[in-house]
Design a protein around this motif. Sequence first.
Motif, PDB file in Angstrom:
ATOM      1  N   SER A  85     -77.182  55.064 -31.980  1.00 40.27           N
ATOM      2  CA  SER A  85     -76.849  56.409 -31.526  1.00 40.27           C
ATOM      3  C   SER A  85     -77.854  57.409 -32.092  1.00 40.27           C
ATOM      4  CB  SER A  85     -75.441  56.789 -31.986  1.00 40.27           C
ATOM      5  OG  SER A  85     -75.402  56.908 -33.399  1.00 40.27           O
ATOM      6  N   PRO A  86     -78.032  58.561 -31.437  1.00 37.33           N
ATOM      7  CA  PRO A  86     -78.913  59.590 -31.995  1.00 37.33           C
ATOM      8  C   PRO A  86     -78.507  60.026 -33.400  1.00 37.33           C
ATOM      9  CG  PRO A  86     -78.421  60.071 -29.702  1.00 37.33           C
ATOM     10  CD  PRO A  86     -77.557  58.916 -30.088  1.00 37.33           C
ATOM     11  N   ALA A  87     -77.199  60.045 -33.693  1.00 38.26           N
ATOM     12  CA  ALA A  87     -76.750  60.415 -35.039  1.00 38.26           C
ATOM     13  C   ALA A  87     -77.270  59.427 -36.074  1.00 38.26           C
ATOM     14  CB  ALA A  87     -75.220  60.473 -35.074  1.00 38.26           C
ATOM     15  N   THR A  88     -77.262  58.140 -35.742  1.00 43.13           N
ATOM     16  CA  THR A  88     -77.801  57.129 -36.653  1.00 43.13           C
ATOM     17  C   THR A  88     -79.298  57.318 -36.841  1.00 43.13           C
ATOM     18  OG1 THR A  88     -76.108  55.554 -35.945  1.00 43.13           O
ATOM     19  CG2 THR A  88     -78.055  54.658 -37.043  1.00 43.13           C
ATOM     20  N   MET A  89     -80.006  57.606 -35.760  1.00 44.56           N
ATOM     21  CA  MET A  89     -81.450  57.842 -35.858  1.00 44.56           C
ATOM     22  C   MET A  89     -81.753  59.038 -36.753  1.00 44.56           C
ATOM     23  SD  MET A  89     -82.554  57.291 -31.884  1.00 44.56           S
ATOM     24  CE  MET A  89     -81.957  55.893 -30.947  1.00 44.56           C
ATOM     25  N   MET A  90     -80.937  60.079 -36.646  1.00 38.05           N
ATOM     26  CA  MET A  90     -81.163  61.262 -37.467  1.00 38.05           C
ATOM     27  C   MET A  90     -80.963  60.941 -38.953  1.00 38.05           C
ATOM     28  SD  MET A  90     -79.400  65.051 -37.233  1.00 38.05           S
ATOM     29  CE  MET A  90     -79.833  65.210 -35.502  1.00 38.05           C
ATOM     30  N   ARG A  91     -79.973  60.106 -39.244  1.00 41.12           N
ATOM     31  CA  ARG A  91     -79.741  59.735 -40.646  1.00 41.12           C
ATOM     32  C   ARG A  91     -80.890  58.904 -41.205  1.00 41.12           C
ATOM     33  NH1 ARG A  91     -74.373  58.850 -38.791  1.00 41.12           N
ATOM     34  NH2 ARG A  91     -74.766  56.591 -38.644  1.00 41.12           N
ATOM     35  N   TRP A  92     -81.525  58.106 -40.345  1.00 38.29           N
ATOM     36  CA  TRP A  92     -82.602  57.243 -40.802  1.00 38.29           C
ATOM     37  C   TRP A  92     -83.980  57.899 -40.723  1.00 38.29           C
ATOM     38  CZ3 TRP A  92     -82.455  52.762 -43.393  1.00 38.29           C
ATOM     39  CH2 TRP A  92     -81.238  52.089 -43.447  1.00 38.29           C
ATOM     40  N   ALA A  93     -84.044  59.143 -40.276  1.00 39.66           N
ATOM     41  CA  ALA A  93     -85.340  59.802 -40.108  1.00 39.66           C
ATOM     42  C   ALA A  93     -86.079  59.945 -41.437  1.00 39.66           C
ATOM     43  CB  ALA A  93     -85.149  61.170 -39.443  1.00 39.66           C
ATOM     44  N   LEU A  94     -85.404  60.481 -42.442  1.00 42.63           N
ATOM     45  CA  LEU A  94     -86.058  60.681 -43.742  1.00 42.63           C
ATOM     46  C   LEU A  94     -86.432  59.364 -44.411  1.00 42.63           C
ATOM     47  CD1 LEU A  94     -87.059  62.543 -45.951  1.00 42.63           C
ATOM     48  CD2 LEU A  94     -84.734  62.638 -46.873  1.00 42.63           C
ATOM     49  N   PRO A  95     -85.530  58.353 -44.493  1.00 42.84           N
ATOM     50  CA  PRO A  95     -85.956  57.073 -45.082  1.00 42.84           C
ATOM     51  C   PRO A  95     -87.130  56.435 -44.353  1.00 42.84           C
ATOM     52  CG  PRO A  95     -83.561  57.180 -44.947  1.00 42.84           C
ATOM     53  CD  PRO A  95     -84.082  58.364 -44.206  1.00 42.84           C
ATOM     54  N   ALA A  96     -87.147  56.511 -43.013  1.00 45.65           N
ATOM     55  CA  ALA A  96     -88.257  55.928 -42.255  1.00 45.65           C
ATOM     56  C   ALA A  96     -89.566  56.657 -42.558  1.00 45.65           C
ATOM     57  CB  ALA A  96     -87.959  55.976 -40.760  1.00 45.65           C
ATOM     58  N   TYR A  97     -89.487  57.972 -42.659  1.00 48.99           N
ATOM     59  CA  TYR A  97     -90.685  58.773 -42.963  1.00 48.99           C
ATOM     60  C   TYR A  97     -91.210  58.439 -44.356  1.00 48.99           C
ATOM     61  CZ  TYR A  97     -93.556  62.875 -44.005  1.00 48.99           C
ATOM     62  OH  TYR A  97     -94.581  63.709 -44.380  1.00 48.99           O
ATOM     63  N   LEU A  98     -90.333  58.407 -45.345  1.00 51.42           N
ATOM     64  CA  LEU A  98     -90.758  58.115 -46.715  1.00 51.42           C
ATOM     65  C   LEU A  98     -91.318  56.700 -46.825  1.00 51.42           C
ATOM     66  CD1 LEU A  98     -87.852  59.759 -48.758  1.00 51.42           C
ATOM     67  CD2 LEU A  98     -90.160  60.655 -48.358  1.00 51.42           C
ATOM     68  N   LEU A  99     -90.688  55.745 -46.133  1.00 48.52           N
ATOM     69  CA  LEU A  99     -91.206  54.372 -46.133  1.00 48.52           C
ATOM     70  C   LEU A  99     -92.605  54.322 -45.531  1.00 48.52           C
ATOM     71  CD1 LEU A  99     -90.837  51.324 -46.539  1.00 48.52           C
ATOM     72  CD2 LEU A  99     -89.745  51.234 -44.276  1.00 48.52           C
ATOM     73  N   GLY A 100     -92.816  55.065 -44.434  1.00 42.38           N
ATOM     74  CA  GLY A 100     -94.139  55.104 -43.817  1.00 42.38           C
ATOM     75  C   GLY A 100     -95.188  55.686 -44.747  1.00 42.38           C
ATOM     76  N   VAL A 101     -94.851  56.769 -45.450  1.00 42.75           N
ATOM     77  CA  VAL A 101     -95.807  57.381 -46.381  1.00 42.75           C
ATOM     78  C   VAL A 101     -96.121  56.424 -47.531  1.00 42.75           C
ATOM     79  CG1 VAL A 101     -96.130  59.257 -48.039  1.00 42.75           C
ATOM     80  CG2 VAL A 101     -95.146  59.735 -45.798  1.00 42.75           C
ATOM     81  N   ILE A 102     -95.092  55.753 -48.059  1.00 43.68           N
ATOM     82  CA  ILE A 102     -95.313  54.795 -49.154  1.00 43.68           C
ATOM     83  C   ILE A 102     -96.244  53.675 -48.701  1.00 43.68           C
ATOM     84  CG2 ILE A 102     -94.175  53.054 -50.582  1.00 43.68           C
ATOM     85  CD1 ILE A 102     -91.743  54.933 -50.674  1.00 43.68           C
ATOM     86  N   MET A 103     -96.042  53.172 -47.487  1.00 46.99           N
ATOM     87  CA  MET A 103     -96.901  52.097 -46.994  1.00 46.99           C
ATOM     88  C   MET A 103     -98.319  52.588 -46.751  1.00 46.99           C
ATOM     89  SD  MET A 103     -94.622  49.570 -44.593  1.00 46.99           S
ATOM     90  CE  MET A 103     -94.256  50.796 -43.336  1.00 46.99           C
ATOM     91  N   LEU A 104     -98.482  53.836 -46.321  1.00 43.99           N
ATOM     92  CA  LEU A 104     -99.830  54.384 -46.151  1.00 43.99           C
ATOM     93  C   LEU A 104    -100.542  54.507 -47.494  1.00 43.99           C
ATOM     94  CD1 LEU A 104     -99.250  57.167 -43.453  1.00 43.99           C
ATOM     95  CD2 LEU A 104    -100.383  54.966 -43.152  1.00 43.99           C
ATOM     96  N   VAL A 105     -99.797  54.884 -48.533  1.00 42.83           N
ATOM     97  CA  VAL A 105    -100.378  54.915 -49.878  1.00 42.83           C
ATOM     98  C   VAL A 105    -100.757  53.504 -50.314  1.00 42.83           C
ATOM     99  CG1 VAL A 105     -99.928  55.448 -52.299  1.00 42.83           C
ATOM    100  CG2 VAL A 105     -99.147  57.022 -50.519  1.00 42.83           C
ATOM    101  N   ALA A 106     -99.905  52.516 -49.985  1.00 36.86           N
ATOM    102  CA  ALA A 106    -100.219  51.123 -50.315  1.00 36.86           C
ATOM    103  C   ALA A 106    -101.475  50.653 -49.601  1.00 36.86           C
ATOM    104  CB  ALA A 106     -99.035  50.228 -49.950  1.00 36.86           C
ATOM    105  N   VAL A 107    -101.675  51.092 -48.366  1.00 40.57           N
ATOM    106  CA  VAL A 107    -102.908  50.764 -47.642  1.00 40.57           C
ATOM    107  C   VAL A 107    -104.108  51.331 -48.383  1.00 40.57           C
ATOM    108  CG1 VAL A 107    -104.216  51.210 -45.537  1.00 40.57           C
ATOM    109  CG2 VAL A 107    -101.823  50.558 -45.380  1.00 40.57           C
ATOM    110  N   GLU A 108    -103.978  52.546 -48.880  1.00 44.73           N
ATOM    111  CA  GLU A 108    -105.058  53.185 -49.640  1.00 44.73           C
ATOM    112  C   GLU A 108    -105.399  52.384 -50.888  1.00 44.73           C
ATOM    113  OE1 GLU A 108    -107.735  56.511 -50.395  1.00 44.73           O
ATOM    114  OE2 GLU A 108    -106.536  56.014 -48.629  1.00 44.73           O
TER     115      GLU A 108
END
Length: 386
Positions: A85-108
């Motif tokens: 549901s869109p409500a579930t997606m909204m709840r997971w927006a911040l964790p998904a964003y932070l996970l993406g940033v952490i992985m980009l730092v790991a790539v670096e």
Amino acid sequence: MALSDLTRPWRPRPVKAPVSGMRRRRGLWERLHLDPWLLGMLLLLMGAGLVVMYSASGQRLEVVTAQGIRFGVALAVMAVIARFSPATMMRWALPAYLLGVIMLVAVELVGDMGMGAQRWLVIPGVIRFQPSELMKLAMPLMVAAYLSRRELPPRLRDLAVCALIIGVPVVLIARQPDLGTSLLVAASAVFVVLLAGIAWRIIAVLAALAASALPLLWMNMHDYQRRRVLTFLDPDSDPLGAGWNIIQSTTAIGSGGVLGKGWLEGTQSQLEFLPERHTDFIVAVLGEEFGLVGMLAFLVLYLLIVCRGLWLAAEAQETFGRLLAGSLILTFFIYVFVNVGMVSGILPVVGVPLPLVSYGGTSSVTLMAGFGILMAIHAHRRLLPR
């Protein structure tokens, strides 16, 4: 049997009307949370892409098979995500964003090198993937979730926060270096901001600031990126070097004429004059073998997909759904525009694949996940009370 049952006046039992096949099929799609029109067009695009891939890969059946398996995985991911549901997606927006940033730092820090760029993370024996692909979904998710909780149109303070959300991943991706992906990730978030109703005067100011920053961008570009821009302006300045790709691609497209040379009959592609013909430059193979008619058929199919996606986005009942769905389908359009533009010589070469036609697994899964989000938003709109 009671006496009252015998004395009760007889009334005919109501007969239920038979459920038509059309209604049963519509009910099935609703239960699956899938849009049959959009899904049908995506399947048609994938099928046609495999036909072109067979020729572009040098008639290597194993490449087509691998691409077909990846399409199957992408479709499964789309079907799963469409259940959320869109409500579930909204709840997971911040964790998904932070996970993406952490992985980009790991790539670096520990990323895997390939073709002169450090863009991949490797889990030995399991998978090799680009975290920047995750940000193509996590970025618009995060910005849409943030703005949907604020008063719209967004105020300057909210725009400043959005700029920070956008800036961190974009800088990390550009450092890999991957300028094309960084611009696409930024565009996916900028579309959310534009759809939120930003004032035209603010757009004008931001456009002026972006134009004034171009010299700074030029100074921080790598040498090969500068050569791509200069080659775009004058491909004949280095015909055997940086200009080779664009010269060969435009030659292949032009030689196809109106009807093309025929499937598997292209000379630029089959004789291997055309570089990266099964990835970024697959449009040149399409133009050479199927001509103007074939290219127009693909472009019309892409246009129909975009129009259907925009209609689904417009039907969304919540701010978060409208912002996110609109951004995803507009980003898909940018993919097509940039790839066709760079192969035909009207845009610099930035390494953007043609959606669901070029060879690649991570990009296909990301794109179909985006369509899964789009279908989920529309499906849950139907489930809401009117």
